[in-house]
Design a protein around this motif. Structure first.
Motif, mmCIF file in Angstrom:
data_model
loop_
_atom_site.group_PDB
_atom_site.id
_atom_site.type_symbol
_atom_site.label_atom_id
_atom_site.label_comp_id
_atom_site.label_asym_id
_atom_site.label_seq_id
_atom_site.Cartn_x
_atom_site.Cartn_y
_atom_site.Cartn_z
ATOM 1 N N ALA A 154 -6.721 -16.100 -12.612
ATOM 2 C CA ALA A 154 -6.839 -15.283 -11.399
ATOM 3 C C ALA A 154 -7.569 -13.972 -11.681
ATOM 4 N N PRO A 155 -8.560 -13.648 -10.855
ATOM 5 C CA PRO A 155 -9.193 -12.337 -10.999
ATOM 6 C C PRO A 155 -8.202 -11.234 -10.635
ATOM 7 N N VAL A 156 -8.328 -10.110 -11.316
ATOM 8 C CA VAL A 156 -7.413 -8.986 -11.121
ATOM 9 C C VAL A 156 -8.080 -7.947 -10.226
ATOM 10 N N TYR A 157 -7.344 -7.514 -9.228
ATOM 11 C CA TYR A 157 -7.790 -6.457 -8.319
ATOM 12 C C TYR A 157 -6.759 -5.344 -8.382
ATOM 13 N N GLU A 158 -7.213 -4.132 -8.683
ATOM 14 C CA GLU A 158 -6.274 -3.018 -8.821
ATOM 15 C C GLU A 158 -6.539 -1.961 -7.759
ATOM 16 N N ALA A 159 -5.470 -1.620 -7.056
ATOM 17 C CA ALA A 159 -5.544 -0.526 -6.078
ATOM 18 C C ALA A 159 -5.293 0.786 -6.814
ATOM 19 N N ARG A 160 -5.943 1.837 -6.370
ATOM 20 C CA ARG A 160 -5.755 3.132 -7.041
ATOM 21 C C ARG A 160 -4.392 3.742 -6.724
ATOM 22 N N ASP A 161 -3.887 3.441 -5.511
ATOM 23 C CA ASP A 161 -2.566 3.920 -5.098
ATOM 24 C C ASP A 161 -2.088 3.068 -3.927
ATOM 25 N N ARG A 162 -0.980 3.449 -3.329
ATOM 26 C CA ARG A 162 -0.386 2.643 -2.262
ATOM 27 C C ARG A 162 -0.761 3.121 -0.856
ATOM 28 N N SER A 163 -1.696 4.030 -0.750
ATOM 29 C CA SER A 163 -2.089 4.568 0.551
ATOM 30 C C SER A 163 -2.856 3.535 1.381
ATOM 31 N N ILE A 164 -2.876 3.751 2.682
ATOM 32 C CA ILE A 164 -3.625 2.856 3.575
ATOM 33 C C ILE A 164 -5.118 2.858 3.212
ATOM 34 N N PRO A 165 -5.749 4.015 2.956
ATOM 35 C CA PRO A 165 -7.163 3.967 2.556
ATOM 36 C C PRO A 165 -7.389 3.159 1.272
ATOM 37 N N ALA A 166 -6.489 3.276 0.311
ATOM 38 C CA ALA A 166 -6.639 2.510 -0.934
ATOM 39 C C ALA A 166 -6.475 1.017 -0.675
ATOM 40 N N MET A 167 -5.535 0.641 0.174
ATOM 41 C CA MET A 167 -5.337 -0.779 0.496
ATOM 42 C C MET A 167 -6.528 -1.331 1.273
ATOM 43 N N LEU A 203 -0.942 -2.678 -8.861
ATOM 44 C CA LEU A 203 -0.733 -1.305 -8.432
ATOM 45 C C LEU A 203 -0.219 -0.542 -9.645
ATOM 46 N N PRO A 204 -0.736 0.648 -9.924
ATOM 47 C CA PRO A 204 -0.245 1.403 -11.087
ATOM 48 C C PRO A 204 1.278 1.547 -11.048
ATOM 49 N N GLU A 205 1.869 1.543 -12.228
ATOM 50 C CA GLU A 205 3.339 1.562 -12.322
ATOM 51 C C GLU A 205 3.958 2.718 -11.545
ATOM 52 N N GLU A 206 3.400 3.904 -11.667
ATOM 53 C CA GLU A 206 3.978 5.049 -10.942
ATOM 54 C C GLU A 206 3.966 4.820 -9.438
ATOM 55 N N GLU A 207 2.918 4.169 -8.952
ATOM 56 C CA GLU A 207 2.836 3.861 -7.526
ATOM 57 C C GLU A 207 3.862 2.793 -7.146
ATOM 58 N N ARG A 208 4.045 1.810 -7.998
ATOM 59 C CA ARG A 208 5.050 0.776 -7.737
ATOM 60 C C ARG A 208 6.440 1.394 -7.681
ATOM 61 N N VAL A 209 6.732 2.271 -8.630
ATOM 62 C CA VAL A 209 8.039 2.930 -8.669
ATOM 63 C C VAL A 209 8.250 3.737 -7.390
ATOM 64 N N ALA A 210 7.250 4.513 -6.999
ATOM 65 C CA ALA A 210 7.374 5.330 -5.789
ATOM 66 C C ALA A 210 7.548 4.464 -4.546
ATOM 67 N N LEU A 211 6.802 3.374 -4.458
ATOM 68 C CA LEU A 211 6.908 2.471 -3.312
ATOM 69 C C LEU A 211 8.308 1.863 -3.220
ATOM 70 N N LEU A 212 8.826 1.406 -4.345
ATOM 71 C CA LEU A 212 10.174 0.825 -4.342
ATOM 72 C C LEU A 212 11.237 1.875 -4.034
ATOM 73 N N GLN A 213 11.014 3.098 -4.493
ATOM 74 C CA GLN A 213 11.961 4.186 -4.174
ATOM 75 C C GLN A 213 11.994 4.420 -2.665
ATOM 76 N N GLU A 214 10.821 4.372 -2.050
ATOM 77 C CA GLU A 214 10.750 4.558 -0.599
ATOM 78 C C GLU A 214 11.439 3.407 0.133
ATOM 79 N N ASP A 215 11.130 2.174 -0.271
ATOM 80 C CA ASP A 215 11.657 1.005 0.424
ATOM 81 C C ASP A 215 13.166 0.834 0.249
ATOM 82 N N TYR A 216 13.690 1.283 -0.875
ATOM 83 C CA TYR A 216 15.110 1.087 -1.166
ATOM 84 C C TYR A 216 15.872 2.412 -1.275
#
Length: 119
Positions: A93-106, A12-25
């Motif tokens: 391991a093959p790498v799979y990258e999501a564009r963002d953390r949204s449900i459509p992206a997942m 997951l792109p770093e900015e998305e990871r940061v935003a996700l962790l900010q939401e969760d914590y």
């Protein structure tokens, strides 16, 4: 068998990871003393200077910078060591990258993984 099984690397792109962790914590923003005490635990493995820098981010309200640095300097290096030590095939391991953390992206990511692994 699990340690020798096939692996996938999900990214997951770093900015998305940061935003996700900010939401969760988000609750940690409300108790800076508690957060700083949790960071103090990392002094032995990451050093006093690094931990003080992270605590400075907390006290200044720079939570995005805190999360980014924790990911880069603590979590990701530790996770990388652990996963390569415990899963023999991770290096291939093959790498799979999501564009963002949204449900459509997942959903798109899941479909891509199924398509590529069932071919």
């Amino acid at each position: 068998a699990m340690r020798d099984s096939h692996c996938l690397q999900l990214v997951l792109p770093e900015e998305e990871r940061v935003a996700l962790l900010q939401e969760d914590y988000a609750f940690l923003h409300q108790d800076m003393d508690f957060l700083c005490s949790r960071l103090d635990i990392l002094k032995e493995i990451r050093g006093k200077v690094a931990v003080q820098g992270w605590k400075d981010h907390v006290l200044a309200g720079r939570f995005d910078a805190l999360v980014r640095e924790l990911l880069r300097q603590h979590y990701d290096p530790g996770y990388e060591q652990s996963i390569t030590r415990n899963f023999n095939r991770y290096v291939h391991a093959p790498v799979y990258e999501a564009r963002d953390r949204s449900i459509p992206a997942m959903t798109e990511l899941a479909r891509d993984i199924i398509a590529r692994t069932s071919a």
